[in-house]
Structure formats: C-alpha cells, structure tokens
Design a protein around this motif. Sequence first.
Motif, short mmCIF file in Angstrom:
data_model
loop_
_atom_site.label_atom_id
_atom_site.label_comp_id
_atom_site.label_asym_id
_atom_site.label_seq_id
_atom_site.Cartn_x
_atom_site.Cartn_y
_atom_site.Cartn_z
N UNK A 6 1.18 -1.45 0.07
CA UNK A 6 -0.07 0.21 -0.24
C UNK A 6 1.21 1.16 -0.29
N UNK A 7 0.60 2.30 -0.31
CA UNK A 7 1.51 3.12 -1.35
C UNK A 7 0.44 4.29 0.14
N UNK A 8 1.75 4.71 0.91
CA UNK A 8 0.83 5.56 2.34
C UNK A 8 1.56 7.12 2.64
N UNK A 9 1.49 8.14 2.45
CA UNK A 9 1.60 9.01 2.15
C UNK A 9 1.30 9.83 4.05
N UNK A 10 2.75 9.87 4.68
CA UNK A 10 2.36 10.22 6.19
C UNK A 10 2.84 11.79 6.50
N UNK A 30 4.31 -1.61 3.91
CA UNK A 30 4.22 -0.31 2.44
C UNK A 30 5.36 0.20 2.27
N UNK A 31 4.71 1.74 0.59
CA UNK A 31 5.23 1.60 0.23
C UNK A 31 5.27 2.90 1.25
N UNK A 32 6.57 4.08 1.46
CA UNK A 32 6.27 5.02 1.88
C UNK A 32 6.51 6.43 1.64
N UNK A 33 6.22 7.84 1.81
CA UNK A 33 6.27 8.78 1.64
C UNK A 33 5.80 9.56 3.25
N UNK A 34 7.37 10.05 3.64
CA UNK A 34 7.04 10.88 4.66
C UNK A 34 7.42 12.30 4.96
N UNK A 35 6.67 12.78 5.23
CA UNK A 35 6.93 14.42 5.09
C UNK A 35 7.05 15.18 6.56
N UNK A 36 7.39 16.59 6.81
CA UNK A 36 7.48 17.35 7.60
C UNK A 36 8.67 18.11 7.34
N UNK A 37 8.97 18.78 8.50
CA UNK A 37 9.76 20.43 7.81
C UNK A 37 11.38 19.68 7.92
N UNK A 74 1.51 17.12 -5.32
CA UNK A 74 2.01 15.81 -6.92
C UNK A 74 2.92 15.92 -7.46
N UNK A 75 4.30 16.20 -6.49
CA UNK A 75 5.36 15.68 -6.17
C UNK A 75 5.35 14.04 -5.36
N UNK A 76 4.42 14.26 -4.80
CA UNK A 76 4.39 13.29 -3.79
C UNK A 76 3.65 11.63 -4.85
N UNK A 77 2.67 12.24 -5.47
CA UNK A 77 2.02 11.11 -6.18
C UNK A 77 2.91 10.91 -7.35
N UNK A 84 -2.34 5.79 -1.91
CA UNK A 84 -3.64 4.98 -1.75
C UNK A 84 -4.58 5.72 -0.18
N UNK A 85 -3.28 6.40 0.62
CA UNK A 85 -3.55 6.49 1.81
C UNK A 85 -3.12 7.47 2.65
N UNK A 86 -3.62 8.55 2.31
CA UNK A 86 -3.29 10.19 3.12
C UNK A 86 -3.00 10.18 4.45
N UNK A 87 -2.06 9.74 5.47
CA UNK A 87 -1.96 10.00 6.91
C UNK A 87 -2.06 11.69 7.46
N UNK A 88 -2.44 12.57 7.82
CA UNK A 88 -2.19 13.74 8.33
C UNK A 88 -2.17 14.10 9.29
N UNK A 89 -0.57 13.70 9.95
CA UNK A 89 -0.20 13.24 11.27
C UNK A 89 0.30 15.29 11.13
N UNK A 90 0.43 16.02 10.75
CA UNK A 90 1.77 16.74 11.22
C UNK A 90 0.60 17.59 11.77
N UNK A 91 1.17 18.70 13.18
CA UNK A 91 0.52 19.62 13.77
C UNK A 91 0.99 19.88 14.80
N UNK A 92 0.59 20.82 15.71
CA UNK A 92 0.97 21.77 17.15
C UNK A 92 0.08 21.83 18.35
N UNK A 93 -0.32 21.65 18.93
CA UNK A 93 -0.72 22.31 19.99
C UNK A 93 -0.10 23.60 20.54
#
Length: 264
Positions: A6-10, A30-37, A74-77, A84-93
Amino acid sequence: MNFKNKIVWITGASSGIGEALVYELNELGAKLVISSRKSDLLYKVKQNCKKNPLDIHVLPLDLEQKGTLFSKADDAWKIYGEIDILINAGGISQRSQVVETQPEVEERIMNTNFWGSVYLSKALLPKMILKSKGHLVAISSLVGKFGTQYRSTYSASKHALHGYFDSLRCEVYDKGIEVTIICPGFIHTNVTVNSVMADGEKYGLMDKNQSSGMSAQECAMKILEAIDQKKEEVLIGGKEKFGVYIKRFFPKYFSKMIRKRKVV
Ligand SMILES: NC(=O)c1ccc[n+]([C@@H]2O[C@H](COP(=O)([O-])OP(=O)(O)OC[C@H]3O[C@@H](n4cnc5c(N)ncnc54)[C@H](OP(=O)(O)O)[C@@H]3O)[C@@H](O)[C@H]2O)c1
C-alpha cells in the motif's frame, strides 16, 4: 492488517505518532512517502526502519506554507504514480489563553492543523476519484470533540477537521474514497514540548498527562486498525476518552468538571 505494498503518505513523520506510524507501516510492507519540515529528522526515521529503505521516500514540506502544498502533493503522487492513503498527522498544540494569544499565533495553528490537512487532501482527491480508490485520514484529538482552557485555537482547528472531513465523507461515499478521523487522547510524544505559547514561543515542557499516556507505538497500531477496518471515527487513549460521552450526555456536568481541571 493488509498494508503490504500500500502506498501511504504520512505527514508529521519526523516525530511522535507520525514517526511510530512509519515504523509500523514499514514492518507491514507498505511503500511510504514521509513528510515534515525537518528533513534531517526524516532521514533518521528512514534509517531506523528495518525493512526495505527503497520503499521510503523523504518529502520535506511546511504545512504552514499553503501555497506550496498542491505542488508537494503532485510530487508525492509522482513518486509511485499513485497514493492509496494520506495520513495527516502533522500538527502543533497550544498552551495559552484566548485573551493573551496573538492572532498570528492562532493563524499559525489553524494553518498547520486545519488548512495543511485540507490542502493536501484536496490536492489528492481528484486523482483518487479518477482511480475510484483512496483513503484520507485526519488526525484530530479528543479536544476536537470538546473544548478546554489553554487550547482554544488548537481545539478549534481540530473541531474544524470534523466538520470538513465528515462533510467530505458524505460527498465521496460512492466514489471509492474512505475518510477516517482519529481522536487521540493522551499519547506519550513531544506534542506538549512542541506546543506554542501566546507569543508563538515553544512551551518546551512535557505535560504529566502525556508522559503517562499511551505509547506512540500502541496509538499507531490502533490508527492502522481503524484505517484497515475503514472506520469513520475512533477515540484512542485511556479513561480521558469518557470525556466525549460525558460532554454528550451531561454537558453541564462536563463544563463544571473541565473548568476545575488544572491545565497550563
Ligand atoms: N500526543 C498527543 O497526546 C496527541 C493527542 C491528540 C492529538 N494529537 C495529534 O497528533 C498529531 C501528531 O502529534 P504528536 O503527538 O506526534 O506530536 P509531535 O511529536 O510534536 O509531532 C508533530 C509532528 O508534526 C510536524 N509538524 C509540526 N508543524 C509542522 C509544519 N508547519 N509543517 C510540517 N510538519 C509540521 C512535526 O515535524 P517537524 O517539526 O519536522 O515539522 C512533527 O513531525 C498532531 O496532529 C497532534 O495534534 C496528539
């Protein structure tokens, strides 16, 4: 759980829940794209993975920079030719009261937590609809279900995710697109350390609730179960989850209870 190939972008993959999701999904093939700053941290996370490193692509991005997010999607795609799956886990409290919080800080929280997730999801949506498959995951919070002191904009950003992604789910239910909203309670990560104060400075301290909370690894497993089972919404955590039901069935009692809580 079936995540093999499964192709998952986190997003938020450099730390905490997002990082734990990377390790679990790597184990599951899974096949992953991993993102943050912070790309240095993302490469460390990639190095820590035990299975095929060729299946992990680092794509740095800043969720606050709305203007860049469509081209990042577009780059991630393009990396695997689909997602297949985008998990929007980036955030600040947040650790500040309404009366003292600078509006720019409130905008920063909304941009990161709400608009960041929305822009990335919107950018992928037409491509997923064309393929008649895709799964969008928003990481909200228990404070996406109720408000509490010192978290006004954080709570608002998470409530907004519910309105948006619940509505989206209605629109795409017959298009092969799944929408899952995850509401964690107290999870042992650096989320409080990385919280912002009234002037935008980092809070820098670990809250007791987080240090005694559920491990990020256990939380990640529960998130993956929810995705695998195509759940619409799940609450994850310990007894703090009961707050959601107390608020729903005994709202006045909940208000009394929550305002007595000692929070910073
Ligand atoms: N831990 C909890 O108790 C808890 C409870 C409820 C909900 N949540 C939610 O769970 C999600 C993950 O939090 P966590 O607990 O894992 O906290 P964390 O350890 O502080 O991780 C936050 C992640 O978000 C990334 N991030 C922050 N600002 C960003 C920006 N402008 N652009 C791109 N990435 C950004 C950070 O990476 P960089 O610094 O590298 O950008 C990091 O990877 C958040 O949405 C949080 O609100 C956590």
